[in-house]
Design an enzyme around this catalytic site. Structure first.
Site, PDB file in Angstrom:
ATOM      1  N   SER A  37      21.428  41.454 -12.002  1.00 40.69           N
ATOM      2  CA  SER A  37      21.413  40.235 -11.171  1.00 40.69           C
ATOM      3  C   SER A  37      20.690  39.157 -11.952  1.00 40.69           C
ATOM      4  O   SER A  37      19.856  39.472 -12.822  1.00 40.69           O
ATOM      5  CB  SER A  37      20.667  40.521  -9.862  1.00 40.69           C
ATOM      6  OG  SER A  37      20.356  39.307  -9.195  1.00 40.69           O
ATOM      7  N   TYR A  57      13.436  44.219  -5.509  1.00 40.21           N
ATOM      8  CA  TYR A  57      14.786  43.950  -6.029  1.00 40.21           C
ATOM      9  C   TYR A  57      14.690  43.386  -7.453  1.00 40.21           C
ATOM     10  O   TYR A  57      15.372  43.849  -8.362  1.00 40.21           O
ATOM     11  CB  TYR A  57      15.487  42.956  -5.108  1.00 40.21           C
ATOM     12  CG  TYR A  57      16.941  42.700  -5.452  1.00 40.21           C
ATOM     13  CD1 TYR A  57      17.932  43.616  -5.103  1.00 40.21           C
ATOM     14  CD2 TYR A  57      17.326  41.544  -6.130  1.00 40.21           C
ATOM     15  CE1 TYR A  57      19.259  43.385  -5.412  1.00 40.21           C
ATOM     16  CE2 TYR A  57      18.656  41.307  -6.442  1.00 40.21           C
ATOM     17  CZ  TYR A  57      19.624  42.230  -6.077  1.00 40.21           C
ATOM     18  OH  TYR A  57      20.946  42.007  -6.380  1.00 40.21           O
TER      19      TYR A  57
HETATM   20  N1  LIG Z   1      25.946  39.670  -3.364  1.00 40.49           N
HETATM   21  C1  LIG Z   1      25.120  39.116  -4.236  1.00 40.49           C
HETATM   22  O1  LIG Z   1      24.694  37.950  -4.099  1.00 40.49           O
HETATM   23  C2  LIG Z   1      24.701  39.868  -5.465  1.00 40.49           C
HETATM   24  C3  LIG Z   1      24.156  39.138  -6.543  1.00 40.49           C
HETATM   25  C4  LIG Z   1      23.755  39.817  -7.680  1.00 40.49           C
HETATM   26  C5  LIG Z   1      23.888  41.185  -7.764  1.00 40.49           C
HETATM   27  N2  LIG Z   1      24.403  41.865  -6.693  1.00 40.49           N
HETATM   28  C6  LIG Z   1      24.503  43.314  -6.822  1.00 40.49           C
HETATM   29  O2  LIG Z   1      25.844  43.717  -6.668  1.00 40.49           O
HETATM   30  C7  LIG Z   1      25.897  45.010  -6.077  1.00 40.49           C
HETATM   31  C8  LIG Z   1      26.825  44.996  -4.883  1.00 40.49           C
HETATM   32  O3  LIG Z   1      26.355  44.033  -3.967  1.00 40.49           O
HETATM   33  P1  LIG Z   1      27.227  43.557  -2.704  1.00 40.49           P
HETATM   34  O4  LIG Z   1      26.864  42.139  -2.469  1.00 40.49           O
HETATM   35  O5  LIG Z   1      28.646  43.934  -2.880  1.00 40.49           O
HETATM   36  O6  LIG Z   1      26.545  44.461  -1.558  1.00 40.49           O
HETATM   37  P2  LIG Z   1      27.144  44.958  -0.129  1.00 40.49           P
HETATM   38  O7  LIG Z   1      25.930  45.167   0.709  1.00 40.49           O
HETATM   39  O8  LIG Z   1      28.212  44.031   0.342  1.00 40.49           O
HETATM   40  O9  LIG Z   1      27.808  46.355  -0.478  1.00 40.49           O
HETATM   41  C9  LIG Z   1      27.026  47.405  -0.966  1.00 40.49           C
HETATM   42  C10 LIG Z   1      27.768  48.725  -0.798  1.00 40.49           C
HETATM   43  O10 LIG Z   1      26.930  49.734  -1.398  1.00 40.49           O
HETATM   44  C11 LIG Z   1      26.857  50.834  -0.503  1.00 40.49           C
HETATM   45  N3  LIG Z   1      25.588  51.537  -0.728  1.00 40.49           N
HETATM   46  C12 LIG Z   1      24.332  51.085  -0.476  1.00 40.49           C
HETATM   47  N4  LIG Z   1      23.435  52.035  -0.784  1.00 40.49           N
HETATM   48  C13 LIG Z   1      24.128  53.111  -1.229  1.00 40.49           C
HETATM   49  C14 LIG Z   1      23.770  54.395  -1.685  1.00 40.49           C
HETATM   50  N5  LIG Z   1      22.488  54.798  -1.698  1.00 40.49           N
HETATM   51  N6  LIG Z   1      24.738  55.235  -2.116  1.00 40.49           N
HETATM   52  C15 LIG Z   1      26.040  54.858  -2.070  1.00 40.49           C
HETATM   53  N7  LIG Z   1      26.456  53.663  -1.615  1.00 40.49           N
HETATM   54  C16 LIG Z   1      25.504  52.799  -1.203  1.00 40.49           C
HETATM   55  C17 LIG Z   1      26.946  50.227   0.888  1.00 40.49           C
HETATM   56  O11 LIG Z   1      27.346  51.196   1.865  1.00 40.49           O
HETATM   57  C18 LIG Z   1      28.000  49.132   0.663  1.00 40.49           C
HETATM   58  O12 LIG Z   1      29.314  49.632   0.827  1.00 40.49           O
HETATM   59  C19 LIG Z   1      24.444  45.388  -5.759  1.00 40.49           C
HETATM   60  O13 LIG Z   1      23.924  46.188  -6.790  1.00 40.49           O
HETATM   61  C20 LIG Z   1      23.731  44.054  -5.727  1.00 40.49           C
HETATM   62  O14 LIG Z   1      22.386  44.165  -6.023  1.00 40.49           O
HETATM   63  C21 LIG Z   1      24.828  41.238  -5.552  1.00 40.49           C
END
Ligand SMILES: NC(=O)c1ccc[n+]([C@@H]2O[C@H](COP(=O)([O-])OP(=O)(O)OC[C@H]3O[C@@H](n4cnc5c(N)ncnc54)[C@H](O)[C@@H]3O)[C@@H](O)[C@H]2O)c1
Length: 259
Positions: free
Chosen positions: A149, A164
Site C-alpha cells: 500500500s 496497517y
Molecule cells: N482498498 C484500498 O484502498 C486499498 C489500498 C491499498 C492496499 N489495499 C490492499 O488490497 C488488499 C485488498 O483490499 P480490498 O480493498 O479489496 O479489501 P476488501 O475488504 O474489499 O476485501 C478483502 C477480502 O479479503 C478477505 N479476507 C480478509 N481476511 C482474510 C483472511 N484472514 N483469510 C482469507 N481471506 C480474508 C475478505 O473476506 C474479503 O473478501 C488488502 O491487502 C488491502 O490492504 C487496499
C-alpha cells in the site's frame, strides 16, 4: 529485431493462479482479470460464499475457477489448501491480497487489535508465500505478487492506522527479501502499492465527504483508484512480460508518492 508479442507476453494461459481474499474488492477483480488472461483461478477466502460468488462470475464468462475456504492466518488451513491445489492444477501464481485494517489512534489500539492485523497482513503473507514456494521450488518457476500500500511507503497522516502501516511497510521488504532468496529457483516476488481504491475496505473513509476531498487533493491525479486500475499492474507482474522484474514494489497511486 524485437520478438515481443503482447498476446503471449501478457498471457497467463495454462497457469494455476491463487488469489487470497478473492471474494470481493481488489481480489475479485484480480481473479476475474487472471481468468480472462487464461489462468485457472483458485479463489481463496475465509468467506466461502464470497469466493463462490467470484467463481460464479468467472464461470459465467466461460473461464476456469474454483472457490476454497481458507484463512491466510491459519497455518494448517493454508498448507492443506495449497497442497490440494498443487495436486490439482499446480501453483504458478500466488497473489497475497487478503488484508485487514483497524484504524484507531495508537494510544487506544489494544494488543489484540495489533495482533489481528499482523496475523492477516504479515503472517498471512509469510504463510501463503512459504506454502506456495514449497510447491514452486521443485518446478523451478513461480510468480508471487503481494498487496502492499502507499501506507507502507509513507507515513500517511490523514488518520492513525499504525498496525496497517507497519505491516504494509514490512510487506515491501518481505517482497525484496523473498525475491532475493528465491530468485535462483525461478520464483519472482513483487508487490503493488495502491493508493485508496474504491472497495468496502475504505467505505468508512470515502463516505466522509471532507476526508474524501482531502484524499483527492493530496493525489496529483485528483481522485481515488478504481479496482480495474490496480488489476492490470498485478496481472503484468505475474505475467511473462515481467520476466526480469523481481523484488519490486509498483506504486499505483495517481502520483501520491511522487510528491
Ligand atoms: N482498498 C484500498 O484502498 C486499498 C489500498 C491499498 C492496499 N489495499 C490492499 O488490497 C488488499 C485488498 O483490499 P480490498 O480493498 O479489496 O479489501 P476488501 O475488504 O474489499 O476485501 C478483502 C477480502 O479479503 C478477505 N479476507 C480478509 N481476511 C482474510 C483472511 N484472514 N483469510 C482469507 N481471506 C480474508 C475478505 O473476506 C474479503 O473478501 C488488502 O491487502 C488491502 O490492504 C487496499
Amino acid at each position: 529485431m524485437s520478438g515481443f508479442d503482447p498476446k503471449t507476453a501478457f498471457s497467463l494461459n495454462g497457469k494455476g493462479a491463487l488469489v487470497t481474499g478473492g471474494g470481493k474488492g481488489i481480489g475479485r477483480g484480480v481473479a476475474l482479470g487472471m481468468a480472462r488472461s487464461g489462468a485457472q483461478v483458485h479463489v481463496l477466502d475465509r468467506d466461502l460464499a464470497a469466493a463462490e460468488e467470484t467463481v460464479a462470475m468467472i464461470l459465467a464468462e466461460g473461464f476456469r475457477g474454483k472457490a476454497h475456504r481458507m484463512d491466510v492466518a491459519d497455518e494448517a488451513s493454508v498448507d492443506s489448501t495449497m497442497a490440494e491445489i498443487a495436486a490439482e492444477s499446480g501453483i504458478d501464481i500466488l497473489v497475497n491480497n487478503a488484508g485487514l485494517a483497524i484504524r484507531k489512534p495508537t494510544i487506544e489500539l489494544s494488543v489484540n487489535d495489533w495482533d489481528a492485523v499482523l496475523k492477516v497482513n504479515l503472517t498471512g503473507v509469510f504463510l501463503c508465500a512459504r506454502a506456495a514456494a514449497r510447491h514452486m521450488i521443485p518446478r523451478g518457476t513461480g510468480a508471487i505478487v503481494n498487496l502492499a500500500s502507499i501506507m507502507g511507503l509513507s507515513g500517511g497522516g490523514l488518520y492513525p492506522n499504525i498496525s496497517y502501516q507497519s505491516t504494509k511497510g514490512a510487506v515491501v521488504n518481505l517482497t525484496r527479501a523473498l525475491a532475493v532468496e528465491w530468485a535462483s529457483h525461478g520464483i519472482r516476488v513483487n508487490a503493488v502499492a495502491p493508493t485508496w481504491v474504491r472497495t468496502d475496505f475504505i467505505k468508512a473513509l470515502t463516505d466522509n465527504p471532507d476526508l474524501l476531498a482531502k484524499i483527492n487533493s493530496m493525489t496529483p491525479l485528483g481522485r481515488i483508484a478504481e479496482i480495474d486500475e490496480i488489476v492490470g499492474g498485478i496481472v503484468y507482474l505475474a505475467s511473462p512480460a515481467a520476466s526480469m522484474v523481481t523484488g519490486h514494489t509498483l506504486a499505483i497511486d495517481g502520483g501520491f508518492l511522487a510528491q
